[in-house]
Design a protein around this motif. Structure first.
Motif, PDB file in Angstrom:
ATOM      1  N   UNK A 175       0.830  -1.197   0.000  1.00 43.10           N
ATOM      2  CA  UNK A 175       0.000   0.000   0.000  1.00 43.10           C
ATOM      3  C   UNK A 175       0.871   1.257   0.000  1.00 43.10           C
ATOM      4  N   UNK A 176       2.164   1.060   0.172  1.00 38.88           N
ATOM      5  CA  UNK A 176       3.127   2.162   0.246  1.00 38.88           C
ATOM      6  C   UNK A 176       3.730   2.406  -1.136  1.00 38.88           C
ATOM      7  N   UNK A 177       3.603   3.605  -1.639  1.00 37.03           N
ATOM      8  CA  UNK A 177       4.077   3.933  -2.981  1.00 37.03           C
ATOM      9  C   UNK A 177       5.600   3.854  -3.120  1.00 37.03           C
ATOM     10  N   UNK A 178       6.313   3.798  -2.021  1.00 34.01           N
ATOM     11  CA  UNK A 178       7.778   3.775  -2.094  1.00 34.01           C
ATOM     12  C   UNK A 178       8.311   2.515  -2.762  1.00 34.01           C
ATOM     13  N   UNK A 179       7.460   1.496  -2.922  1.00 30.26           N
ATOM     14  CA  UNK A 179       7.900   0.267  -3.586  1.00 30.26           C
ATOM     15  C   UNK A 179       8.110   0.494  -5.077  1.00 30.26           C
ATOM     16  N   UNK A 180       7.501   1.555  -5.643  1.00 34.42           N
ATOM     17  CA  UNK A 180       7.623   1.841  -7.072  1.00 34.42           C
ATOM     18  C   UNK A 180       9.069   2.171  -7.433  1.00 34.42           C
ATOM     19  N   UNK A 181       9.555   1.591  -8.543  1.00 37.49           N
ATOM     20  CA  UNK A 181      10.934   1.834  -8.956  1.00 37.49           C
ATOM     21  C   UNK A 181      11.052   2.785 -10.132  1.00 37.49           C
ATOM     22  N   UNK A 182       9.955   3.023 -10.840  1.00 42.14           N
ATOM     23  CA  UNK A 182      10.022   3.844 -12.043  1.00 42.14           C
ATOM     24  C   UNK A 182       9.642   5.292 -11.808  1.00 42.14           C
ATOM     25  N   UNK A 183      10.460   6.218 -12.337  1.00 42.33           N
ATOM     26  CA  UNK A 183      10.168   7.638 -12.179  1.00 42.33           C
ATOM     27  C   UNK A 183       8.870   8.018 -12.875  1.00 42.33           C
ATOM     28  N   UNK A 202     -11.785   1.706  -5.024  1.00 39.40           N
ATOM     29  CA  UNK A 202     -12.040   0.879  -3.845  1.00 39.40           C
ATOM     30  C   UNK A 202     -10.786   0.170  -3.350  1.00 39.40           C
ATOM     31  N   UNK A 203      -9.782   0.025  -4.219  1.00 36.99           N
ATOM     32  CA  UNK A 203      -8.518  -0.605  -3.807  1.00 36.99           C
ATOM     33  C   UNK A 203      -7.405  -0.131  -4.715  1.00 36.99           C
ATOM     34  N   UNK A 204      -6.257   0.182  -4.118  1.00 36.54           N
ATOM     35  CA  UNK A 204      -5.065   0.533  -4.899  1.00 36.54           C
ATOM     36  C   UNK A 204      -3.878  -0.243  -4.341  1.00 36.54           C
ATOM     37  N   UNK A 205      -3.112  -0.870  -5.240  1.00 40.14           N
ATOM     38  CA  UNK A 205      -1.912  -1.602  -4.846  1.00 40.14           C
ATOM     39  C   UNK A 205      -0.730  -1.081  -5.651  1.00 40.14           C
ATOM     40  N   UNK A 206       0.432  -1.055  -5.013  1.00 47.40           N
ATOM     41  CA  UNK A 206       1.663  -0.672  -5.689  1.00 47.40           C
ATOM     42  C   UNK A 206       2.580  -1.888  -5.778  1.00 47.40           C
ATOM     43  N   UNK A 207       3.055  -2.150  -6.982  1.00 45.74           N
ATOM     44  CA  UNK A 207       4.069  -3.171  -7.233  1.00 45.74           C
ATOM     45  C   UNK A 207       5.339  -2.434  -7.673  1.00 45.74           C
ATOM     46  N   UNK A 208       6.419  -3.144  -7.844  1.00 47.76           N
ATOM     47  CA  UNK A 208       7.658  -2.490  -8.264  1.00 47.76           C
ATOM     48  C   UNK A 208       7.480  -1.764  -9.597  1.00 47.76           C
ATOM     49  N   UNK A 209       6.810  -2.419 -10.538  1.00 50.28           N
ATOM     50  CA  UNK A 209       6.756  -1.911 -11.899  1.00 50.28           C
ATOM     51  C   UNK A 209       5.353  -1.576 -12.380  1.00 50.28           C
ATOM     52  N   UNK A 210       4.368  -1.598 -11.479  1.00 52.46           N
ATOM     53  CA  UNK A 210       3.013  -1.273 -11.926  1.00 52.46           C
ATOM     54  C   UNK A 210       2.158  -0.760 -10.773  1.00 52.46           C
TER      55      UNK A 210
END
Length: 245
Positions: A175-183, A202-210
């Motif tokens: 749930x933390x956006x800091x996991x994102x790797x792309x500018x 209703x739901x937002x997830x952050x992955x490394x690349x999406x």
């Protein structure tokens, strides 16, 4: 009726291939008559079987009343398995742990399971064993938006949809956006947040690349235009799905 599964070596598959189609081609392409011989399969698959058979022996080696007797079909890069329904949960967990141990993948009832096996049966849900989740039933009316960075993911356009589904199923998220790797993803998110669209999601997830967003169907039409506009602005591909958990 038994629980059908496939354990397979994804390293032998072409990049971005649909695994279920590829497994079917592997089975159809193997010489007839060899499917009953463990030596037909690759070394990693044979090691998986050697471990597996101690708990779930070949059906011909087990007592007729032994529910742990299991049907196996051996192919070069895949093993076709049918477990008795009465021991299905135990069998899937064992097969999954051994697949994880030997660097293999497991598909059960057409559902590709994550690479990492769970510790106990209470830590996983497989539709072929447990039926649909309550939240999956709720999601029938949901629309899901996924924006991703192809420069990081190295995804060919033709394989993007399958790659995204693979990430949603198996990759770690937060749930933390800091996991994102792309500018570009981070800039996309900044622009998205400035538009105050959170109440529609209703739901937002952050992955490394999406970035994954779930939206109730009644709100989805309001999300399409701004999401597509921002994806175009930052040259980020956008995938839209209906009815995924």
């Amino acid at each position: 009726m038994g629980i059908r599964a496939f354990v397979f070596d994804e390293r032998a598959a072409p990049e971005h291939v649909d695994y279920h189609d590829w497994i079917q081609r592997e089975i159809e392409g193997d010489p007839r008559g060899d499917w009953s011989k463990p030596e037909t399969s690759s070394p990693p698959l044979r090691k998986w079987f050697d471990d597996m058979r101690s708990s779930f022996p070949l059906i011909g080696d087990a007592h007729p009343d032994d529910a742990f007797g299991t049907e196996y079909g051996f192919y070069k890069n895949a093993i076709d398995v049918v477990f008795a329904s009465s021991v299905g949960e135990e069998a899937v967990l064992r097969a999954w742990k051994l697949a994880d141990k030997h660097g293999l993948r497991l598909s059960v009832g057409g559902e590709l399971l994550p690479r990492k096996a769970p510790k106990t049966s209470s830590d996983f849900h497989v539709t072929a064993l447990h039926g649909s989740r309550p939240d999956t039933l709720r999601a029938v009316l949901d629309v899901c938006f996924v924006v991703f960075d192809p420069d990081i993911a190295h995804v060919a356009p033709s394989g993007a949809r399958m790659w995204v589904l693979e990430q949603l199923q198996a990759a770690p998220w937060s749930k933390d956006r800091s996991i994102l790797t792309g500018d570009r993803l981070r800039r996309w998110l900044d622009q998205y947040e400035s538009r105050n669209l959170d109440e529609l999601v209703s739901e937002m997830r952050f992955y490394r690349d999406l970035i994954f967003m779930r939206v109730e169907k009644r709100n989805s039409s309001s999300m399409v235009s701004p999401t597509m506009e921002l994806a175009h602005k930052f040259s980020l591909p956008l995938e839209i799905y209906v009815d995924i958990a």
